[in-house]
Design a protein around this motif. Structure first.
Motif, short mmCIF file in Angstrom:
data_model
loop_
_atom_site.label_atom_id
_atom_site.label_comp_id
_atom_site.label_asym_id
_atom_site.label_seq_id
_atom_site.Cartn_x
_atom_site.Cartn_y
_atom_site.Cartn_z
N ILE A 309 0.86 -1.19 0.00
CA ILE A 309 0.00 0.00 0.00
C ILE A 309 0.89 1.24 0.00
O ILE A 309 1.84 1.32 0.77
CB ILE A 309 -0.91 0.05 1.25
CG1 ILE A 309 -1.88 -1.14 1.29
CG2 ILE A 309 -1.70 1.36 1.29
CD1 ILE A 309 -2.76 -1.15 2.55
N LEU A 311 0.06 4.94 0.87
CA LEU A 311 -1.01 5.75 1.44
C LEU A 311 -0.53 7.20 1.55
O LEU A 311 0.38 7.51 2.31
CB LEU A 311 -1.39 5.21 2.82
CG LEU A 311 -2.39 6.02 3.66
CD1 LEU A 311 -3.70 6.25 2.90
CD2 LEU A 311 -2.67 5.31 4.97
N PHE A 339 -1.65 -5.07 8.40
CA PHE A 339 -0.48 -4.75 7.59
C PHE A 339 0.69 -4.45 8.51
O PHE A 339 0.56 -4.52 9.73
CB PHE A 339 -0.81 -3.54 6.69
CG PHE A 339 -1.81 -3.88 5.61
CD1 PHE A 339 -1.38 -4.22 4.35
CD2 PHE A 339 -3.17 -3.91 5.90
CE1 PHE A 339 -2.30 -4.57 3.36
CE2 PHE A 339 -4.09 -4.26 4.92
CZ PHE A 339 -3.66 -4.59 3.65
N TYR A 341 4.07 -1.50 8.58
CA TYR A 341 4.81 -0.45 7.90
C TYR A 341 6.07 -1.08 7.32
O TYR A 341 6.73 -1.88 7.97
CB TYR A 341 5.11 0.71 8.86
CG TYR A 341 3.84 1.47 9.19
CD1 TYR A 341 3.34 2.41 8.28
CD2 TYR A 341 3.13 1.23 10.34
CE1 TYR A 341 2.16 3.10 8.55
CE2 TYR A 341 1.95 1.92 10.61
CZ TYR A 341 1.47 2.85 9.71
OH TYR A 341 0.31 3.52 9.96
N ALA A 348 9.33 3.70 5.40
CA ALA A 348 7.91 3.43 5.65
C ALA A 348 7.10 4.70 5.80
O ALA A 348 5.93 4.74 5.45
CB ALA A 348 7.78 2.57 6.91
N VAL A 349 7.72 5.74 6.32
CA VAL A 349 7.01 7.02 6.49
C VAL A 349 7.91 8.13 5.98
O VAL A 349 9.10 8.16 6.26
CB VAL A 349 6.65 7.30 7.98
CG1 VAL A 349 5.77 6.20 8.52
CG2 VAL A 349 7.88 7.47 8.84
N LEU A 358 2.87 6.95 3.45
CA LEU A 358 3.09 5.76 4.26
C LEU A 358 3.17 4.55 3.34
O LEU A 358 2.40 4.45 2.38
CB LEU A 358 1.94 5.60 5.26
CG LEU A 358 1.67 6.81 6.15
CD1 LEU A 358 0.41 6.60 6.99
CD2 LEU A 358 2.85 7.10 7.06
N LEU A 360 3.20 0.36 3.25
CA LEU A 360 2.89 -0.82 4.06
C LEU A 360 2.77 -2.06 3.20
O LEU A 360 2.54 -1.97 1.98
CB LEU A 360 1.56 -0.63 4.79
CG LEU A 360 1.39 0.56 5.71
CD1 LEU A 360 0.62 1.67 5.02
CD2 LEU A 360 0.71 0.17 7.00
#
Lengths: 372, 372
Positions: A309, A311, A339, A341, A348-349, A358, A360
């Protein structure tokens, strides 16, 4: 941590861990993430390679190219008892044995004269398998990591657990695109939705589009927004590599829809995500980006068919309007889709203009554990 | 960037920018974030201080303490023409002139003998104002940053724009706590909600609780979850400093509700967030944490009464259930409540166990611009 009669002149737990860390510098998509490290007879690291995505050098080739450059420039000396035959390549995935967009890694390893190969995850599926057996038949010492450090081999496999699952099912690897407010809305009550996320987020998602073989949206999105679904550069022009544009659903696509464009377009007349992916696989799609909207995202999530994902989260609150994901059929918290991260690639962020991105992937069904 | 006859022996744009960066190492809450830098006669930085939150040394005192230590240890020499009277303190906010939990900064600056003071934002409100005039009356050279570098002074003010707004309105600074799934849900359709976020997130939010003077939840949350609303340490025991526990709403709180606890508890019988904050201010609350649930969060957001958000986001998707925020009354995207990711303190985005923690504040109504 050595055992089963396989003596190694280095700590596989440490070097193997570094190889996984190198693999995590790559990107997810059509190909697995892979890292490769060459260690000399004294246990020193000579080269660290990783795979940067479909169409680029495999991790083994990347490490061997560094090695060759350092040998040519004299940075690495070959001495008696410490030449390629005395060296070991540690690679997180069994070397491939077939010619795709790049040549077989098995041949590159043989040609470089590397004496010992230790691999993490085994490639049980598909045309690239059999690399370990081929190298052994060439007289190389080939060691399955699971025989020496099962925890490392399990971690190497876990790093690509969704890629293996997609491969085993004969379906494309999928990336889900979600772009929402802080409270998970993708449109206000009156339907306005442009723009929730900013230009930097949209540019980032066009980078994912450009890596994918196909981009898929539902008929609802096509009828509501008439998107082009092309991968565009920051200046708005089309990227060199363009995904196949796919519309999913029973409703007709208008003849003048922007998505039809140059005709590199496919209408998949189904609401079943499995069937849609089957059709994509049949036309050679190995990596599909699921663009939306909420019903499509929900259908793929409900079927456990999302492998990563992205996001994009804009710093605003709507408190109402269209939800980012619908129709999962989940009644209780224990059934939530879980999920984790994922720091593969860019992290991841990350901040992205005014937004946050984000990254994941699905949590593995079971925690990583040694298999023995 | 000097003008208006105020000559400085350093670049205020650069040193002032560093002072704001130092301020951003602090935390938001009852007090503003403040940074202070002392520069010597040659334009070299001697000390950089910042405020670490209510009850700790102010930025000026922090910088002066470093200075004193370096003078005592001989790390800094006082020479002719380069002693305290030749030094300048650059501080992002006008020094306070009153005794709160710590002594007045104006007196500390006078006692240290600092010759010149340059301040960024002016403290127009409340009992701490008047520091610049007091220092000038003591014979110090006092320069308003807005006279030399209006852009810097505006940026210094902007760094605390919500703290100033709260102060001007005579209400507490508010921190909103949100803990949700990726798709903005705080409970599954059957009402299950424990736990969406993990222990690391809960521990982090207890740290915010322990900094606040009050923690507020709605009667709905009290009746549904019976929370204690205490600030707890990682081991589950109560933190030393406990916020006043506040329940907001018309419904009665059961006599055996956990929130009543030791009686340091207040029931505010209103649905109007302004009225609730007025009541909190009247009992001396300078920093309130708004704990939830969705209706309370929505009421405060709709009234523009949230000064920072801590958003804990768990890596799971529900696709249905209770939304994190409701009832904002927003119809169209242009009316969305706009925030900005705020890197004050620990950073705008951080991993926290299996979750991600996002920190935001309301976007200023207008972009930062020089005032002249």
């Amino acid at each position: 941590m050595t055992g089963s009669g396989h003596s190694l002149n280095f700590d596989l737990h440490e070097i193997g861990g570094r190889a996984i860390a190198a693999a995590r510098l790559g990107v997810r998509g059509a190909n697995p993430i892979v890292g490769a490290i060459v260690v000399d007879a004294a246990g020193r690291i000579l080269a660290v390679g990783h795979h940067r995505g479909a169409g680029t050098a495999h991790a083994e080739a990347d490490a061997l190219a560094q090695l060759r450059a350092d040998l040519d420039s004299g940075r690495i000396d070959i001495r008696d008892g410490n030449g390629p035959a005395d060296w070991t390549m540690v690679v997180t995935l069994e070397p491939c044995n077939h010619t795709g967009r790049t040549g077989p890694c098995t041949h590159a390893i043989r040609d470089a004269g590397i004496g010992t190969i230790v691999y993490g995850a085994q490639d049980e599926t598909g045309e690239a398998a059999g690399g370990a057996a081929w190298l052994a038949a060439q007289g190389r010492r080939v060691i399955a990591g699971s025989d020496v450090d099962p925890a490392w081999a399990a971690a190497a496999r876990r790093a690509n657990h969704r890629w293996f699952a997609a491969r085993a099912a004969g379906r494309p690897f999928t990336s889900l695109h979600l772009a929402q407010t802080l409270d998970g809305r993708i449109a206000a009550p009156d339907g306005t939705s442009q723009w929730i996320t900013g230009p930097a987020s949209r540019h980032h998602s066009h980078g994912v589009r450009a890596r994918a073989d196909a981009i898929l949206a539902g008929t609802g999105t096509i009828l509501a927004d008439d998107p082009r679904l092309t991968a565009r550069l920051a200046d708005g022009t089309d990227a060199h590599r363009q995904p196949l544009r796919v519309v999913m659903g029973h409703r007709d696509v208008p003849a003048d829809a922007a998505v039809i464009g140059d005709g590199r377009f496919l209408h998949v007349r189904t609401r079943d995500p499995r069937e849609a992916l089957r059709e994509l696989a049949s036309v050679g799609v190995a990596h599909a980006m699921i663009e939306g909207g909420a019903a499509i995202a929900g259908a793929f999530l409900a079927a456990d068919l999302i492998d990563e994902i992205w996001l994009y989260q804009a710093p605003m609150v709507l408190g109402g309007g269209r939800a980012v994901v619908v129709d999962l059929g989940i009644e209780t918290l224990a059934s939530a889709k879980r999920f984790e991260y994922d720091d593969v690639g860019e992290g991841a962020v990350q901040r992205c203009g005014d937004d946050v991105v984000l990254h994941l992937g699905p949590a593995p069904a079971e925690p990583a554990q040694p298999k023995n």
